[in-house]
Design an enzyme around this catalytic site. Sequence first.
Site, PDB file in Angstrom:
ATOM      1  N   ARG A 129      75.748  85.624 -21.674  1.00 37.51           N
ATOM      2  CA  ARG A 129      76.503  86.847 -21.391  1.00 37.51           C
ATOM      3  C   ARG A 129      77.543  86.590 -20.295  1.00 37.51           C
ATOM      4  NH1 ARG A 129      74.870  92.098 -22.106  1.00 37.51           N
ATOM      5  NH2 ARG A 129      72.708  91.416 -22.355  1.00 37.51           N
TER       6      ARG A 129
ATOM      7  N   GLU B 205      72.674  83.354 -28.899  1.00 39.94           N
ATOM      8  CA  GLU B 205      73.322  84.670 -29.015  1.00 39.94           C
ATOM      9  C   GLU B 205      74.359  84.819 -27.914  1.00 39.94           C
ATOM     10  OE1 GLU B 205      72.118  89.073 -27.444  1.00 39.94           O
ATOM     11  OE2 GLU B 205      70.591  88.042 -28.643  1.00 39.94           O
TER      12      GLU B 205
ATOM     13  N   THR C 183      74.173  92.595 -28.370  1.00 42.15           N
ATOM     14  CA  THR C 183      74.640  93.895 -27.884  1.00 42.15           C
ATOM     15  C   THR C 183      75.728  94.439 -28.797  1.00 42.15           C
ATOM     16  OG1 THR C 183      74.228  93.023 -25.651  1.00 42.15           O
ATOM     17  CG2 THR C 183      75.179  95.204 -25.784  1.00 42.15           C
TER      18      THR C 183
ATOM     19  N   LYS D  18      63.188  93.728 -31.934  1.00 49.23           N
ATOM     20  CA  LYS D  18      62.964  93.191 -30.595  1.00 49.23           C
ATOM     21  C   LYS D  18      62.359  94.264 -29.697  1.00 49.23           C
ATOM     22  CE  LYS D  18      67.392  93.899 -28.169  1.00 49.23           C
ATOM     23  NZ  LYS D  18      68.468  93.230 -27.408  1.00 49.23           N
TER      24      LYS D  18
ATOM     25  N   GLY E 101      63.366  89.498 -19.527  1.00 49.98           N
ATOM     26  CA  GLY E 101      62.346  89.131 -18.560  1.00 49.98           C
ATOM     27  C   GLY E 101      61.393  88.056 -19.027  1.00 49.98           C
TER      28      GLY E 101
ATOM     29  N   GLY F 268      67.419  84.883 -21.600  1.00 55.63           N
ATOM     30  CA  GLY F 268      68.634  84.644 -20.831  1.00 55.63           C
ATOM     31  C   GLY F 268      68.209  84.061 -19.500  1.00 55.63           C
TER      32      GLY F 268
END
Length: 216
Positions: free
Chosen positions: A22, A45, A80, A140, A169, A189
């Site tokens: 991101r 992603e 997203t 998810k 997390g 992430g």
Amino acid sequence: MFKSQQEIRETIVSTKIIALMRGFTPEVCLRLVDAYAKGGIRAVEVTFDQSRPESWSETASAIRAIADRFGKELCVGAGTVLNAEQLSMAEDAGGSFMVAPVVNCDLIRESVRRSLLTIAGAMTPSEAVAAHAAGASFVKIFPAHVLGPEYVRAILAPLGHIPFLAFQGITPENLRDFLDAGCVGAGVGGCLADRMLIASGAWGRISEIASQFINR
């Protein structure tokens, strides 16, 4: 390039991990994906930033660059995704799957119509069932670290037919807890996109962290 939703589905289930990126330039994303691939990750992603529409074209550029360079060894998708414009941008860039943070049944059905493997974010049993019924290949659980493995175990008791992924997390230390609770994989992430490691060029360390997730 991956040829079918089934092949992408099998890749995610077998390797367990989708690496999330991101807010990085296409150049940094390529370096990250190279590090991830060396650690065994086969699904990545690139997420859209909803607060910065001017950045969406750069997100699409990153997806295209990854698909062009790594398309034979891993699958790349968009994260997203909230609207048809972003879905089209991801598809045109060569993305092979899309991840939405919410359950938008119209968007899920449109993504499936375009032959993109689809993942939708849910928090409640009703949302999970709606996403699955609309055609999502995975649901998810989001935010996973807030809900916890026991929530996953509880929701899977009546909904064991739905493949769940844990998102947000997730660490090498708690991944096994979510897998043991019944998730088929996770989106990661955080430590896989640590900005201090990236700034210092510690790509080998990022590969090591990636392999920790793969080997859990």
